[in-house]
Structures are given as C-alpha cells and as structure tokens.
Design a protein around this motif. Structure first.
Motif, PDB file in Angstrom:
ATOM      1  N   ARG A   2       0.807  -1.216   0.000  1.00 10.72           N
ATOM      2  CA  ARG A   2       0.000   0.000   0.000  1.00 10.72           C
ATOM      3  C   ARG A   2       0.840   1.265   0.000  1.00 10.72           C
ATOM      4  O   ARG A   2       0.443   2.274  -0.561  1.00 10.72           O
ATOM      5  CB  ARG A   2      -0.954  -0.018   1.201  1.00 10.72           C
ATOM      6  CG  ARG A   2      -1.986  -1.133   1.098  1.00 10.72           C
ATOM      7  CD  ARG A   2      -2.979  -1.100   2.236  1.00 10.72           C
ATOM      8  NE  ARG A   2      -3.975  -2.152   2.069  1.00 10.72           N
ATOM      9  CZ  ARG A   2      -4.989  -2.343   2.894  1.00 10.72           C
ATOM     10  NH1 ARG A   2      -5.134  -1.562   3.945  1.00 10.72           N
ATOM     11  NH2 ARG A   2      -5.844  -3.310   2.678  1.00 10.72           N
ATOM     12  N   SER A   3       1.962   1.234   0.644  1.00  5.45           N
ATOM     13  CA  SER A   3       2.794   2.443   0.693  1.00  5.45           C
ATOM     14  C   SER A   3       4.195   2.135   0.175  1.00  5.45           C
ATOM     15  O   SER A   3       5.173   2.664   0.683  1.00  5.45           O
ATOM     16  CB  SER A   3       2.862   2.980   2.131  1.00  5.45           C
ATOM     17  OG  SER A   3       3.380   1.984   3.000  1.00  5.45           O
ATOM     18  N   CYS A   4       4.284   1.248  -0.805  1.00 10.00           N
ATOM     19  CA  CYS A   4       5.590   0.857  -1.340  1.00 10.00           C
ATOM     20  C   CYS A   4       6.039   1.840  -2.410  1.00 10.00           C
ATOM     21  O   CYS A   4       5.358   1.996  -3.426  1.00 10.00           O
ATOM     22  CB  CYS A   4       5.531  -0.545  -1.909  1.00 10.00           C
ATOM     23  SG  CYS A   4       7.127  -1.090  -2.538  1.00 10.00           S
ATOM     24  N   PRO A   5       7.170   2.513  -2.215  1.00  6.23           N
ATOM     25  CA  PRO A   5       7.628   3.501  -3.197  1.00  6.23           C
ATOM     26  C   PRO A   5       8.476   2.918  -4.324  1.00  6.23           C
ATOM     27  O   PRO A   5       8.950   3.662  -5.177  1.00  6.23           O
ATOM     28  CB  PRO A   5       8.466   4.449  -2.332  1.00  6.23           C
ATOM     29  CG  PRO A   5       9.081   3.538  -1.300  1.00  6.23           C
ATOM     30  CD  PRO A   5       8.046   2.462  -1.027  1.00  6.23           C
ATOM     31  N   LYS A   6       8.671   1.609  -4.339  1.00  4.62           N
ATOM     32  CA  LYS A   6       9.578   1.001  -5.314  1.00  4.62           C
ATOM     33  C   LYS A   6       8.870   0.587  -6.600  1.00  4.62           C
ATOM     34  O   LYS A   6       9.519   0.228  -7.570  1.00  4.62           O
ATOM     35  CB  LYS A   6      10.292  -0.197  -4.699  1.00  4.62           C
ATOM     36  CG  LYS A   6      11.143   0.154  -3.483  1.00  4.62           C
ATOM     37  CD  LYS A   6      12.220   1.184  -3.825  1.00  4.62           C
ATOM     38  CE  LYS A   6      13.095   1.492  -2.609  1.00  4.62           C
ATOM     39  NZ  LYS A   6      14.144   2.493  -2.911  1.00  4.62           N
ATOM     40  N   PHE A   7       7.558   0.571  -6.598  1.00  7.46           N
ATOM     41  CA  PHE A   7       6.815   0.307  -7.828  1.00  7.46           C
ATOM     42  C   PHE A   7       5.485   1.047  -7.766  1.00  7.46           C
ATOM     43  O   PHE A   7       5.052   1.517  -6.714  1.00  7.46           O
ATOM     44  CB  PHE A   7       6.621  -1.193  -8.077  1.00  7.46           C
ATOM     45  CG  PHE A   7       5.814  -1.909  -7.016  1.00  7.46           C
ATOM     46  CD1 PHE A   7       4.427  -1.910  -7.043  1.00  7.46           C
ATOM     47  CD2 PHE A   7       6.454  -2.622  -6.012  1.00  7.46           C
ATOM     48  CE1 PHE A   7       3.689  -2.587  -6.087  1.00  7.46           C
ATOM     49  CE2 PHE A   7       5.730  -3.292  -5.046  1.00  7.46           C
ATOM     50  CZ  PHE A   7       4.345  -3.279  -5.086  1.00  7.46           C
ATOM     51  N   TYR A   8       4.845   1.166  -8.919  1.00  9.37           N
ATOM     52  CA  TYR A   8       3.555   1.829  -9.011  1.00  9.37           C
ATOM     53  C   TYR A   8       2.444   0.796  -8.827  1.00  9.37           C
ATOM     54  O   TYR A   8       2.396  -0.204  -9.542  1.00  9.37           O
ATOM     55  CB  TYR A   8       3.394   2.517 -10.368  1.00  9.37           C
ATOM     56  CG  TYR A   8       4.377   3.632 -10.615  1.00  9.37           C
ATOM     57  CD1 TYR A   8       4.340   4.794  -9.847  1.00  9.37           C
ATOM     58  CD2 TYR A   8       5.328   3.542 -11.621  1.00  9.37           C
ATOM     59  CE1 TYR A   8       5.242   5.830 -10.079  1.00  9.37           C
ATOM     60  CE2 TYR A   8       6.221   4.572 -11.867  1.00  9.37           C
ATOM     61  CZ  TYR A   8       6.173   5.713 -11.081  1.00  9.37           C
ATOM     62  OH  TYR A   8       7.057   6.740 -11.314  1.00  9.37           O
ATOM     63  N   SER A   9       1.569   1.047  -7.871  1.00  7.95           N
ATOM     64  CA  SER A   9       0.481   0.113  -7.582  1.00  7.95           C
ATOM     65  C   SER A   9      -0.767   0.501  -8.372  1.00  7.95           C
ATOM     66  O   SER A   9      -1.251   1.629  -8.267  1.00  7.95           O
ATOM     67  CB  SER A   9       0.148   0.132  -6.087  1.00  7.95           C
ATOM     68  OG  SER A   9       1.272  -0.203  -5.315  1.00  7.95           O
ATOM     69  N   VAL A  10      -1.276  -0.438  -9.160  1.00  8.17           N
ATOM     70  CA  VAL A  10      -2.531  -0.237  -9.881  1.00  8.17           C
ATOM     71  C   VAL A  10      -3.549  -1.203  -9.284  1.00  8.17           C
ATOM     72  O   VAL A  10      -3.558  -2.399  -9.607  1.00  8.17           O
ATOM     73  CB  VAL A  10      -2.378  -0.474 -11.390  1.00  8.17           C
ATOM     74  CG1 VAL A  10      -3.728  -0.338 -12.093  1.00  8.17           C
ATOM     75  CG2 VAL A  10      -1.380   0.513 -11.986  1.00  8.17           C
ATOM     76  N   TYR A  11      -4.372  -0.699  -8.377  1.00  3.48           N
ATOM     77  CA  TYR A  11      -5.390  -1.530  -7.751  1.00  3.48           C
ATOM     78  C   TYR A  11      -6.571  -1.703  -8.702  1.00  3.48           C
ATOM     79  O   TYR A  11      -7.181  -0.726  -9.134  1.00  3.48           O
ATOM     80  CB  TYR A  11      -5.867  -0.910  -6.436  1.00  3.48           C
ATOM     81  CG  TYR A  11      -5.041  -1.341  -5.256  1.00  3.48           C
ATOM     82  CD1 TYR A  11      -5.404  -2.453  -4.502  1.00  3.48           C
ATOM     83  CD2 TYR A  11      -3.892  -0.660  -4.903  1.00  3.48           C
ATOM     84  CE1 TYR A  11      -4.638  -2.868  -3.418  1.00  3.48           C
ATOM     85  CE2 TYR A  11      -3.122  -1.057  -3.821  1.00  3.48           C
ATOM     86  CZ  TYR A  11      -3.498  -2.171  -3.083  1.00  3.48           C
ATOM     87  OH  TYR A  11      -2.740  -2.581  -2.022  1.00  3.48           O
ATOM     88  N   CYS A  12      -6.882  -2.943  -9.018  1.00  8.25           N
ATOM     89  CA  CYS A  12      -8.034  -3.269  -9.851  1.00  8.25           C
ATOM     90  C   CYS A  12      -9.176  -3.608  -8.905  1.00  8.25           C
ATOM     91  O   CYS A  12      -9.203  -4.691  -8.307  1.00  8.25           O
ATOM     92  CB  CYS A  12      -7.711  -4.448 -10.757  1.00  8.25           C
ATOM     93  SG  CYS A  12      -6.304  -4.141 -11.858  1.00  8.25           S
ATOM     94  N   LEU A  13     -10.105  -2.681  -8.759  1.00  7.51           N
ATOM     95  CA  LEU A  13     -11.146  -2.779  -7.729  1.00  7.51           C
ATOM     96  C   LEU A  13     -12.510  -3.062  -8.336  1.00  7.51           C
ATOM     97  O   LEU A  13     -13.044  -2.260  -9.108  1.00  7.51           O
ATOM     98  CB  LEU A  13     -11.200  -1.478  -6.923  1.00  7.51           C
ATOM     99  CG  LEU A  13     -12.330  -1.365  -5.893  1.00  7.51           C
ATOM    100  CD1 LEU A  13     -12.173  -2.434  -4.812  1.00  7.51           C
ATOM    101  CD2 LEU A  13     -12.339   0.027  -5.265  1.00  7.51           C
ATOM    102  N   THR A  14     -13.070  -4.211  -7.987  1.00  8.83           N
ATOM    103  CA  THR A  14     -14.442  -4.526  -8.374  1.00  8.83           C
ATOM    104  C   THR A  14     -15.383  -3.911  -7.348  1.00  8.83           C
ATOM    105  O   THR A  14     -15.237  -4.153  -6.149  1.00  8.83           O
ATOM    106  CB  THR A  14     -14.662  -6.045  -8.431  1.00  8.83           C
ATOM    107  OG1 THR A  14     -13.733  -6.608  -9.351  1.00  8.83           O
ATOM    108  CG2 THR A  14     -16.075  -6.355  -8.900  1.00  8.83           C
TER     109      THR A  14
END
Length: 518
Positions: free
Chosen positions: A237-249
C-alpha cells in the motif's frame, strides 16, 4: 393440463419478480451501496480513484474522480487476449507518478468476482508497458536501479513478476493454464506498441522520468487475506519502489438473481433506520438498456451532480440524508417522475446559455497541424466558434443531434452531415468523407475544427484521414515519397492522438478510414 398451467403460472411469477428486482430504484440503490465500498477502499489505500468507462463511472462521483480510463473486457476474453493500441490509456501514467498508484474501478454482472477488464486487460497492459521499459535488462540491473537488495522479499516479488514477462494476475480468478498462454503473447504485444512509436523513452517521459515497474493488485468485496508468500498485497500500500494499480471490483459477487440487501443505520431515535432492497450485482453495466423510463439519457454525471446531490447537498427529494440511500417509500414510478422533473428544470435554467464545444488542438512536441477536433454539446452558431477560435475557417460537424446556424456572408465554411455516433454513423463516413476532404482547401494560416457528438469516435475518423493524406507520422507536411499509406501509419497517427486526448474510434470507424485510404 393443470401441471402446464401451474408451470406457466410459476414462470410468470418468476419473470415478474426478476423484472421487479432489476427495477431502476434497485439498480440505483445498489450503485450507492457499491460506491460507498469503493470510497472506503480508496480512503484506506490513500490512492486516487480512476473509474473505468463506462460502467465504472457510476460508482465514483465526478468530484472524486482523479481521471477516467478505458480498458475493454473484450481484450481480456479467454482465447482473445489482446493489447489495444487504440486504447493505450497513457494519460493515466501521470497520476501514477503523482500518487505512486491509483485505484481503477469497474464492475461486472452476476456470478463473477471481477470483469475481464480488471482481471486480465489491465494486467496485460501493465505487463506490456513494463516489458518495453525493462526489455533486455538483467535482473541485477533492475534491482539496483530501484535501490533494492537482491535477496529481500520485495526484490524476489518483483523478479518473480518479471520472469513471467511482467504479467501478474489473481490466482483466485485466473488459472495457471490461461496465465501461461497470456505470458507467451506479451513480447508480441510489446512489439506492436513499439511499432506505433511508444518506446521506453516515451513511457518514462509519461511517468515524469521516474521509471518503476507498474504492478496490478486485486481487490473485491469480501476478498480473503492474501496468501502470496513472496510479497503480500497488504504490504504494497505504501511501497515507493513500484507503481500500484489496484483493480477494484465495486460489486459483491452473488449467485442468485434475488439477493435481499438490508442496511441498518443508527438514527436519532432508539430504533434503527433500515434500508432494504433487492441487490443487483454490477447494476450500472449497460445502463442504456435499463435506464429507459426517463425522458432523456440518464448518465452517471447527471445522477451524481443533480439527483444524488444538489449544490453539494443531498437532493432530499430522492436521498434520505439520514441513510445516504434513496427513500424507502419511493416507488420506481415516483423516482422516475422526480428525476425527469429535475432534468426539465435544469434544461429550462440553462436555455439560452452558450454550451461550449470541447476540443483539442492536434499538436505535439512543437508540431502543429492547425486542426481542432472534439465534441459538439449543443446547437451551435458559427459566431460562438469565432469568439474563441478566430482563425477557424472550416467547421465540420458530424452530428444527427445538434444543428449549426450560419449567418449570411459567414467567414466560416460549415460542412454539416447528419452522422449519428453509432455503427451506422461509422459506415456513413465512407460516403461523406471524400466530399469533406475535397472541400478543405486550407491556406497556411487557416484552421479547421471537426466535431462529433462524442468527440472520441466519428470526428477522430476524419482527423485520421486528414493526417494520413496531408501529414507524415511526425505531423509535419507529408512528402508523397515518405510514409506510404498503410494501416501502420493510421496506427501511428492514432497513437499520437491518444496522447493528447482520450479518443476511442470504434472498429467500424477504423474500417471506414481504411476503406477510404486503401
């Protein structure tokens, strides 16, 4: 005979119950329920909301949207996996840079945990972009560039994704067999992306120079805790090493077509206030087929801005401010009547006001074609165009809805064709485009404006014809010896257009473009 009558009676009752359960009120009530879940997830993650058009728009109020995206489920259908160069969605990369991630919202109909757009189309998109950004780089170089230790959990997690050609899917939804088949296609998808001019350098530029892997993560209502032994999604959730793309249904998966939902809200009195309705999974899907009882085309923006809210407050005619849901005692007929009345009042209040066109100039990195294109939103007078765009000499309007008034001795040449924004309109391009192109005799100072009802489809077809016949892939004047007219050139122009405006020409529109050019 009696058995036949009983069966007929049971079928009739079941049909009526199904019809009632899928009524407009139940759908809108379900949309509200799901939207509160979406808002809660986004708040807990601290990430902006990006609804996936069209269904996802219903679950996020316009005021809470960071942007919108367009990923099609058909690009993730089993056996038909695809990476679309028509729907690159590169405009959302700047939000990844700004927030380290985002939440893309969508939903699907009864019986599925996730739509294919979330479970496969977006993971394919992430994989292809990563593949291009990190192609031919060794594991150690990638880990070093991210400032990680080679043997820590995060490094192992990212390298495990990289070894699958950067494809990451949900084990609960996608089988290992299907995943392996998609993995094999990633290199060819990446090659298609590079063919239309999207290189590593272009992608990094869209990310503001901050290159990091783009990793899809998956969330849906009632999802169990992750069992991922390499790197749990809760840790990202707060990882700065990669970009998080949450796929939310947004919607809860239900198996039965009749699912009674009861929500209790503590009121001022000792007793609870209850809201009850028949829940509809993915109720916003294909809204043109269910929002048919209104005197206008009900859309998500109108619902949120004018029905749910009124000047920032709940519209108390429809929404019970104690619960945040539609009043229990409102019938479907009464709700429809109120919404129609709201629309009528807004129309009266805005009659006579100028509805501006929504246009984008076709220019890119110092090159300028002097072409504007986009959406016509209402009846238009050429004087309104000249007030803002004084150098426009040709106005092309492709609309079966809106008219254009042209005074005598007008400085603007207006070319208006009644072309609807549908498959029929796409086919009509074959008939009207040659005439349009022959009339556009531009001087070096003249500008042209091309409008259609959506601003993303029919007008784009005409722009592509102009670009292919008069400009090269760099959007400078075309030499007849260069850039042979071919589908690859159409793709290159469309790719550049998609970087300056969200465009979505249909397959039918592109087929018309090809038939005219080749």
């Amino acid at each position: 005979m009696d058995e036949f009558k009983n069966e007929f009676s049971i079928n009739s009752i079941t049909k009526e119950l199904k019809k009632e359960s899928l009524c407009v009120k139940n759908r809108l009530q379900s949309i509200l329920y799901d939207s509160y879940y979406v808002e809660k997830v986004a708040s807990s993650l601290g990430l902006p909301l990006v609804p996936n058009e069209r269904c996802g728009l219903w679950y996020v109020s316009p005021k809470k949207r960071c942007d919108t995206a367009y990923f099609k489920s058909t690009d993730g259908h089993h056996g038909y996996w695809n990476f679309s160069t028509r729907r690159l969605n590169l405009h959302i990369l700047k939000h990844l840079k700004a927030h380290d991630g985002m939440v893309i919202v969508d939903s699907t109909r009864r019986g599925k945990l996730m739509p294919d757009a979330l479970s496969k189309t977006i993971p394919i998109w992430c994989a292809v972009l990563n593949y291009v950004m990190y192609e031919s780089e060794e594991d150690g170089d990638i880990i070093n560039s991210l400032g990680l230790d080679y043997n820590d959990d995060l490094s192992m997690f990212l390298l495990s994704v990289k070894r699958n050609n950067w494809l990451r899917t949900s084990d609960e939804i996608i089988s290992s067999s299907e995943k392996s088949q998609i993995i094999e296609r990633i290199p060819s998808f990446a090659l298609e992306l590079k063919k239309v001019g999207i290189t590593k350098e272009v992608l990094v530029k869209h990310l503001g120079g901050d290159r990091r892997p783009i990793v899809p993560l998956f969330q849906y209502p009632l999802k169990p805790k992750s069992n991922d032994q390499l790197f749990t999604e809760e840790n990202t959730r707060s990882c700065p090493k990669f970009y998080s793309v949450y796929c939310l249904t947004a919607s809860i998966k239900i198996e039965s077509q009749f699912h009674r939902m009861v929500v209790g809200v503590r009121g001022s009195k000792p007793s609870d206030i209850h809201v009850a309705w028949n829940y509809v999974q993915g109720s916003a899907d294909d809204h043109e087929s269910w929002a048919t009882s209104f005197n206008f085309k009900l859309g998500p923006d109108f619902w949120w801005n004018n029905v749910f809210n009124s000047d920032g407050q709940h519209n108390t005619q429809v929404i019970d401010s104690r619960t945040g849901y539609i009043h229990n005692d409102l019938t479907d007929e009464k709700l429809t009547e109120i919404i129609n009345a709201i629309h009528h009042r807004i129309q009266d209040a805005h009659s006579g006001t100028i509805a501006p066109v929504d246009v984008t100039r076709v220019q890119y990195e110092g090159t300028d074609t002097k072409i504007w294109f986009g959406q016509i939103k209402s009846a238009l007078a050429t004087s309104q165009v000249l007030q803002v765009y004084p150098r426009v000499k040709f106005l092309v309007v492709l609309s079966a809805i809106h008219s254009v008034s042209v005074p005598e001795n007008s400085e603007v040449t207006v070319i208006h064709h009644d072309v609807p924004s549908n498959k029929k309109g796409s086919r009509m391009l074959r008939d009207v485009s040659p005439s349009i192109l022959s009339q556009l005799n531009l001087s070096p100072r003249d500008e042209i404006m091309i409008l259609c009802d959506s601003g993303a489809d029919i007008s784009v077809g005409v722009v592509l014809l102009l670009l292919c016949t008069r400009f090269n892939a760099s959007w400078t004047s075309r030499d007849v010896k260069e850039d042979r007219l071919c589908k690859e050139l159409v793709k290159k122009h469309l790719t550049k257009l998609s970087q300056i405006r969200r465009v979505n020409p249909t397959r039918s529109t592109l087929q018309s473009v090809h038939s005219i050019l080749f």
